[in-house]
Design a protein around this motif. Structure first.
Motif, PDB file in Angstrom:
ATOM      1  N   GLY A  29     -17.278 -47.516  16.262  1.00 51.09           N
ATOM      2  CA  GLY A  29     -16.690 -46.238  16.652  1.00 51.09           C
ATOM      3  C   GLY A  29     -17.212 -45.742  17.987  1.00 51.09           C
ATOM      4  N   LEU A  30     -18.513 -45.880  18.221  1.00 50.46           N
ATOM      5  CA  LEU A  30     -19.081 -45.476  19.512  1.00 50.46           C
ATOM      6  C   LEU A  30     -18.510 -46.316  20.648  1.00 50.46           C
ATOM      7  CD1 LEU A  30     -22.856 -44.905  18.634  1.00 50.46           C
ATOM      8  CD2 LEU A  30     -21.151 -43.170  19.184  1.00 50.46           C
ATOM      9  N   PHE A  31     -18.340 -47.607  20.414  1.00 46.86           N
ATOM     10  CA  PHE A  31     -17.737 -48.466  21.427  1.00 46.86           C
ATOM     11  C   PHE A  31     -16.311 -48.014  21.738  1.00 46.86           C
ATOM     12  CE2 PHE A  31     -15.040 -52.077  22.508  1.00 46.86           C
ATOM     13  CZ  PHE A  31     -15.690 -52.576  23.634  1.00 46.86           C
ATOM     14  N   ILE A  32     -15.551 -47.703  20.707  1.00 45.38           N
ATOM     15  CA  ILE A  32     -14.173 -47.264  20.906  1.00 45.38           C
ATOM     16  C   ILE A  32     -14.131 -45.963  21.690  1.00 45.38           C
ATOM     17  CG2 ILE A  32     -12.155 -46.343  19.680  1.00 45.38           C
ATOM     18  CD1 ILE A  32     -12.711 -48.416  17.477  1.00 45.38           C
ATOM     19  N   ASN A  33     -14.945 -44.982  21.299  1.00 45.43           N
ATOM     20  CA  ASN A  33     -14.936 -43.706  21.997  1.00 45.43           C
ATOM     21  C   ASN A  33     -15.354 -43.864  23.448  1.00 45.43           C
ATOM     22  OD1 ASN A  33     -16.595 -41.098  22.894  1.00 45.43           O
ATOM     23  ND2 ASN A  33     -14.976 -40.457  21.490  1.00 45.43           N
ATOM     24  N   GLY A  34     -16.412 -44.653  23.693  1.00 41.02           N
ATOM     25  CA  GLY A  34     -16.900 -44.815  25.054  1.00 41.02           C
ATOM     26  C   GLY A  34     -15.885 -45.467  25.965  1.00 41.02           C
ATOM     27  N   THR A  35     -15.225 -46.531  25.502  1.00 44.02           N
ATOM     28  CA  THR A  35     -14.284 -47.247  26.366  1.00 44.02           C
ATOM     29  C   THR A  35     -12.945 -46.525  26.475  1.00 44.02           C
ATOM     30  OG1 THR A  35     -13.699 -48.636  24.458  1.00 44.02           O
ATOM     31  CG2 THR A  35     -15.323 -49.502  26.003  1.00 44.02           C
ATOM     32  N   ALA A  36     -12.480 -45.877  25.406  1.00 43.74           N
ATOM     33  CA  ALA A  36     -11.204 -45.161  25.474  1.00 43.74           C
ATOM     34  C   ALA A  36     -11.321 -43.908  26.335  1.00 43.74           C
ATOM     35  CB  ALA A  36     -10.723 -44.796  24.075  1.00 43.74           C
ATOM     36  N   ARG A  37     -12.440 -43.189  26.220  1.00 40.25           N
ATOM     37  CA  ARG A  37     -12.601 -41.936  26.971  1.00 40.25           C
ATOM     38  C   ARG A  37     -13.029 -42.168  28.403  1.00 40.25           C
ATOM     39  NH1 ARG A  37     -12.521 -38.332  29.829  1.00 40.25           N
ATOM     40  NH2 ARG A  37     -13.065 -36.140  29.486  1.00 40.25           N
ATOM     41  N   LEU A  45      -3.133 -45.281  31.556  1.00 36.61           N
ATOM     42  CA  LEU A  45      -4.583 -45.437  31.667  1.00 36.61           C
ATOM     43  C   LEU A  45      -5.168 -46.047  30.394  1.00 36.61           C
ATOM     44  CD1 LEU A  45      -7.241 -44.886  33.212  1.00 36.61           C
ATOM     45  CD2 LEU A  45      -7.245 -42.612  32.169  1.00 36.61           C
ATOM     46  N   ILE A  46      -4.749 -45.552  29.238  1.00 36.62           N
ATOM     47  CA  ILE A  46      -5.298 -46.028  27.971  1.00 36.62           C
ATOM     48  C   ILE A  46      -4.912 -47.487  27.724  1.00 36.62           C
ATOM     49  CG2 ILE A  46      -5.281 -45.712  25.476  1.00 36.62           C
ATOM     50  CD1 ILE A  46      -6.942 -43.685  27.091  1.00 36.62           C
ATOM     51  N   ILE A  47      -3.667 -47.858  28.044  1.00 39.71           N
ATOM     52  CA  ILE A  47      -3.252 -49.254  27.882  1.00 39.71           C
ATOM     53  C   ILE A  47      -4.083 -50.158  28.792  1.00 39.71           C
ATOM     54  CG2 ILE A  47      -1.352 -50.882  28.263  1.00 39.71           C
ATOM     55  CD1 ILE A  47       0.543 -48.615  27.388  1.00 39.71           C
ATOM     56  N   GLY A  48      -4.346 -49.700  30.011  1.00 42.41           N
ATOM     57  CA  GLY A  48      -5.186 -50.482  30.917  1.00 42.41           C
ATOM     58  C   GLY A  48      -6.600 -50.652  30.410  1.00 42.41           C
ATOM     59  N   ARG A  49      -7.134 -49.650  29.725  1.00 42.52           N
ATOM     60  CA  ARG A  49      -8.489 -49.753  29.175  1.00 42.52           C
ATOM     61  C   ARG A  49      -8.514 -50.550  27.872  1.00 42.52           C
ATOM     62  NH1 ARG A  49     -10.842 -43.555  30.122  1.00 42.52           N
ATOM     63  NH2 ARG A  49     -11.053 -43.743  32.399  1.00 42.52           N
ATOM     64  N   PHE A  50      -7.387 -50.560  27.155  1.00 43.75           N
ATOM     65  CA  PHE A  50      -7.361 -51.245  25.875  1.00 43.75           C
ATOM     66  C   PHE A  50      -7.511 -52.760  26.026  1.00 43.75           C
ATOM     67  CE2 PHE A  50      -4.825 -53.441  22.586  1.00 43.75           C
ATOM     68  CZ  PHE A  50      -5.582 -53.097  21.473  1.00 43.75           C
ATOM     69  N   LEU A  51      -6.907 -53.350  27.040  1.00 44.50           N
ATOM     70  CA  LEU A  51      -6.918 -54.805  27.170  1.00 44.50           C
ATOM     71  C   LEU A  51      -8.335 -55.366  27.309  1.00 44.50           C
ATOM     72  CD1 LEU A  51      -3.751 -55.328  29.393  1.00 44.50           C
ATOM     73  CD2 LEU A  51      -3.984 -55.628  26.917  1.00 44.50           C
ATOM     74  N   PRO A  52      -9.165 -54.872  28.254  1.00 49.11           N
ATOM     75  CA  PRO A  52     -10.545 -55.399  28.306  1.00 49.11           C
ATOM     76  C   PRO A  52     -11.365 -55.024  27.069  1.00 49.11           C
ATOM     77  CG  PRO A  52     -10.278 -53.591  29.865  1.00 49.11           C
ATOM     78  CD  PRO A  52      -8.910 -53.942  29.372  1.00 49.11           C
ATOM     79  N   ALA A  53     -11.109 -53.834  26.499  1.00 48.52           N
ATOM     80  CA  ALA A  53     -11.838 -53.443  25.281  1.00 48.52           C
ATOM     81  C   ALA A  53     -11.483 -54.379  24.129  1.00 48.52           C
ATOM     82  CB  ALA A  53     -11.512 -51.996  24.920  1.00 48.52           C
ATOM     83  N   ALA A  54     -10.218 -54.775  24.023  1.00 52.89           N
ATOM     84  CA  ALA A  54      -9.809 -55.688  22.956  1.00 52.89           C
ATOM     85  C   ALA A  54     -10.451 -57.061  23.120  1.00 52.89           C
ATOM     86  CB  ALA A  54      -8.280 -55.819  22.954  1.00 52.89           C
ATOM     87  N   PHE A  55     -10.606 -57.498  24.366  1.00 54.71           N
ATOM     88  CA  PHE A  55     -11.271 -58.785  24.594  1.00 54.71           C
ATOM     89  C   PHE A  55     -12.727 -58.729  24.135  1.00 54.71           C
ATOM     90  CE2 PHE A  55     -14.010 -61.369  27.316  1.00 54.71           C
ATOM     91  CZ  PHE A  55     -13.518 -62.636  27.043  1.00 54.71           C
ATOM     92  N   VAL A  56     -13.433 -57.672  24.506  1.00 56.32           N
ATOM     93  CA  VAL A  56     -14.829 -57.521  24.078  1.00 56.32           C
ATOM     94  C   VAL A  56     -14.899 -57.408  22.560  1.00 56.32           C
ATOM     95  CG1 VAL A  56     -16.890 -56.078  24.243  1.00 56.32           C
ATOM     96  CG2 VAL A  56     -15.477 -56.467  26.269  1.00 56.32           C
ATOM     97  N   ALA A  57     -13.947 -56.669  21.966  1.00 55.60           N
ATOM     98  CA  ALA A  57     -13.923 -56.526  20.514  1.00 55.60           C
ATOM     99  C   ALA A  57     -13.706 -57.868  19.832  1.00 55.60           C
ATOM    100  CB  ALA A  57     -12.827 -55.543  20.109  1.00 55.60           C
ATOM    101  N   ALA A  58     -12.892 -58.744  20.440  1.00 60.44           N
ATOM    102  CA  ALA A  58     -12.669 -60.072  19.858  1.00 60.44           C
ATOM    103  C   ALA A  58     -13.958 -60.884  19.853  1.00 60.44           C
ATOM    104  CB  ALA A  58     -11.589 -60.803  20.654  1.00 60.44           C
ATOM    105  N   VAL A  59     -14.798 -60.698  20.882  1.00 58.85           N
ATOM    106  CA  VAL A  59     -16.066 -61.425  20.945  1.00 58.85           C
ATOM    107  C   VAL A  59     -17.012 -60.937  19.857  1.00 58.85           C
ATOM    108  CG1 VAL A  59     -18.087 -61.908  22.364  1.00 58.85           C
ATOM    109  CG2 VAL A  59     -15.807 -61.910  23.400  1.00 58.85           C
ATOM    110  N   PHE A  60     -17.210 -59.601  19.767  1.00 62.15           N
ATOM    111  CA  PHE A  60     -18.161 -59.167  18.731  1.00 62.15           C
ATOM    112  C   PHE A  60     -17.561 -59.263  17.325  1.00 62.15           C
ATOM    113  CE2 PHE A  60     -16.951 -54.719  20.258  1.00 62.15           C
ATOM    114  CZ  PHE A  60     -16.315 -54.288  19.110  1.00 62.15           C
TER     115      PHE A  60
END
Length: 503
Positions: A375-383, A221-236
């Motif tokens: 940090g809030l972005f990480i917590n929200g998307t990981a959890r 589950l976490i690996i599946g959430r990491f990929l889109p979160a990493a893409f958004v993180a690359a943008v910001f």
């Protein structure tokens, strides 16, 4: 946004609460034991014949729950305590209603610690009455002066094989690695991706993991959430992180302000737990003590921070461009608000995305603000993942919230000392209701449907010397609508009418 009653009247149903036993059903088991494994602030429920392992972070009910005539909301759901209210009672003398949060009950009984967690053994104790209310170990339990078909207690001095809680050692390891990285690298392209990845997997696997039964499914589950979160993180990163971090030589300040802020935001299930706000809906803000005052403080603080950021952007000559960007954001939010049948909900990750552009400037306050938002972005998307910011009223309300549905019309009540008879008006078929559900002492004891005889029922007192609580709801098939508030059948045979409203 507030729930819309009209959306719920005809199309929504929910399971009947506390369905431990029904008339004609099997008797609940009265013995047996099971282990519990408690992490800090964990919660779970004892089920039929076995206990549940749990590491859930929710320590309060987030929708109103009826316990007799009481309405419990934003409080720990622990019903019971030591028999006789003895302050020196051992854990085995603490008895709890079976729908209590078992891990909170373990903390209340002193079996485990809220700080260190621990293990213990739960014993199902069968039917029990007169649950006491006490405050122990920071948890105020709830009183219930009637019988409940199941209860549980703890076996003193006996524990199961307890898996060591590794959250704090792993936190220390991750903090050390991120700190070393922060003070030893100048490249934002090395610093940010590494820190983002370490914090994301720490939150998702250690400090605030989603509910899963094993680490294999959790890791997937976490690996599946990491990929889109990493893409958004690359943008910001491209538009906010990199401009701020380039040519930055203040490594110690970056470590303290940016990295420290990122840890504060990532661990917000610990660092911000004192803020009495769970959801930004009018009903929740009214129900939770201190929520409106806390919201005012947060708004004032954010406004003051925004003024400071506006000043720095003006000095850099970027203010007109950023005013245009936030004008687009505001227009989008207004558009979301006016969409019919959907409600705007601002999640952790979305709040961070809205505010991160304003932290681009290279100042000490911006380092802190940007770290917290990342940090809030990480917590929200990981959890929670990328949960939709537009939700239906049903999704916003949750599975146990009030439906604001019609309530049964109880036409007559005939009480005596030994029995009580209720009659009710026929359910409105035009609204899809075809039956009545009756809860006695918060447990469903009877259902009536069209074609099953006269719309009445006589109940006999189950325990002499105890009052009993009755609530009624319409049925639609197998699902119940809202229940009435509880009416009380007194010990002397008297009847206390139900107050107006749902429960």
């Amino acid at each position: 946004m507030a729930p819309k009653p009209n959306d719920l009247e005809d199309n929504t149903e929910r399971d009947v609460p506390s369905r431990w036993e029904q008339d004609g059903g099997p008797e609940p088991s009265t013995s047996g034991s099971s282990t519990l494994d408690v992490r800090s602030r964990a919660s779970s429920n004892v089920g039929d014949g076995s206990g549940s392992y749990g590491t859930l972070p929710a320590t309060h009910v987030l929708n109103p729950h009826a316990v007799g005539t009481q309405e419990i909301n934003y409080k720990p759901f622990v019903i019971g305590g030591p028999q006789g209210n003895d302050p020196d009672a051992s854990a085995s003398e603490y008895t709890y209603r079976a729908d209590s949060f078992v891990c909170q009950a373990a903390i209340h009984a002193g079996v485990v610690s809220n700080q260190r967690g621990g293990c213990g053994v739960v014993k199902l104790a069968g039917e029990h009455g007169n649950f006491t209310s006490t405050k122990r170990n920071g948890i105020q339990s709830i009183a219930f002066d009637a019988s409940f078909p199941k209860s549980f207690t703890f076996i003193s001095g006996l524990s199961s094989n307890c898996i060591k809680d590794l959250r704090w050692p792993l936190l220390a390891v991750t903090v050390i690695f991120t700190t070393i990285l922060s003070v030893s690298t100048a490249s934002p392209a090395v610093f940010f991706p590494c820190v983002f990845t370490m914090l994301f997997f720490h939150v998702g696997l250690v400090s605030d993991p989603p509910t899963n039964t094993d680490y294999a499914s959790l890791s997937s589950l976490i690996i599946g959430r990491f990929l889109p979160a990493a893409f958004v993180a690359a943008v910001f990163y491209r538009y906010t992180i990199k401009p701020q971090q380039e040519n930055l030589n203040a490594y110690i300040e970056r470590t303290i302000l940016w990295l420290g802020g990122a840890w504060v935001g990532s661990l917000n299930n610990y660092t911000f737990v004192f803020i009495p706000i769970q959801r930004l809906t009018p009903s929740d803000l009214r129900a939770q003590p201190g929520a409106r005052f806390a919201l005012v403080i947060i708004v004032v603080t954010l406004f003051a921070i925004a003024l400071g950021q506006v000043w720095y952007l003006r000095l850099e000559g970027r203010l007109p461009r950023y005013l245009a960007v936030y004008g687009i954001f505001a227009s989008f939010l207004i558009f979301c608000v006016i969409i019919p049948t959907l409600n705007l909900r601002i999640h952790h990750y979305f709040l961070a995305l809205l505010l991160l552009p304003g932290t681009r400037v290279q100042t000490r306050p911006s380092l802190l603000y940007q770290g917290i938002l990342v940090g809030l972005f990480i917590n929200g998307t990981a959890r929670w993942g990328f949960d939709s910011i537009l939700q239906t009223t049903t999704e916003l309300r949750g599975p146990d919230g009030l439906l604001h549905s019609s309530l049964p019309n109880i036409t007559s009540v005939i009480p005596t000392v030994s029995n009580i008879t209720f009659s009710w008006a026929l359910p409105p078929l035009k609204k899809g209701y075809d039956g009545i559900s009756v809860l006695v002492n918060d447990v469903e004891r009877f259902r009536w449907y069209y074609g099953e005889g006269e719309p009445d029922k006589t109940f006999w007192r189950s325990e002499e010397g105890e009052r009993e609580y009755f609530r009624f709801a319409y049925m639609r098939g197998n699902g119940a609508a809202d229940f009435t508030k509880a009416g009380v059948w007194e010990v002397d045979g008297g009847w206390k009418e139900m107050e107006k409203g749902s429960s």
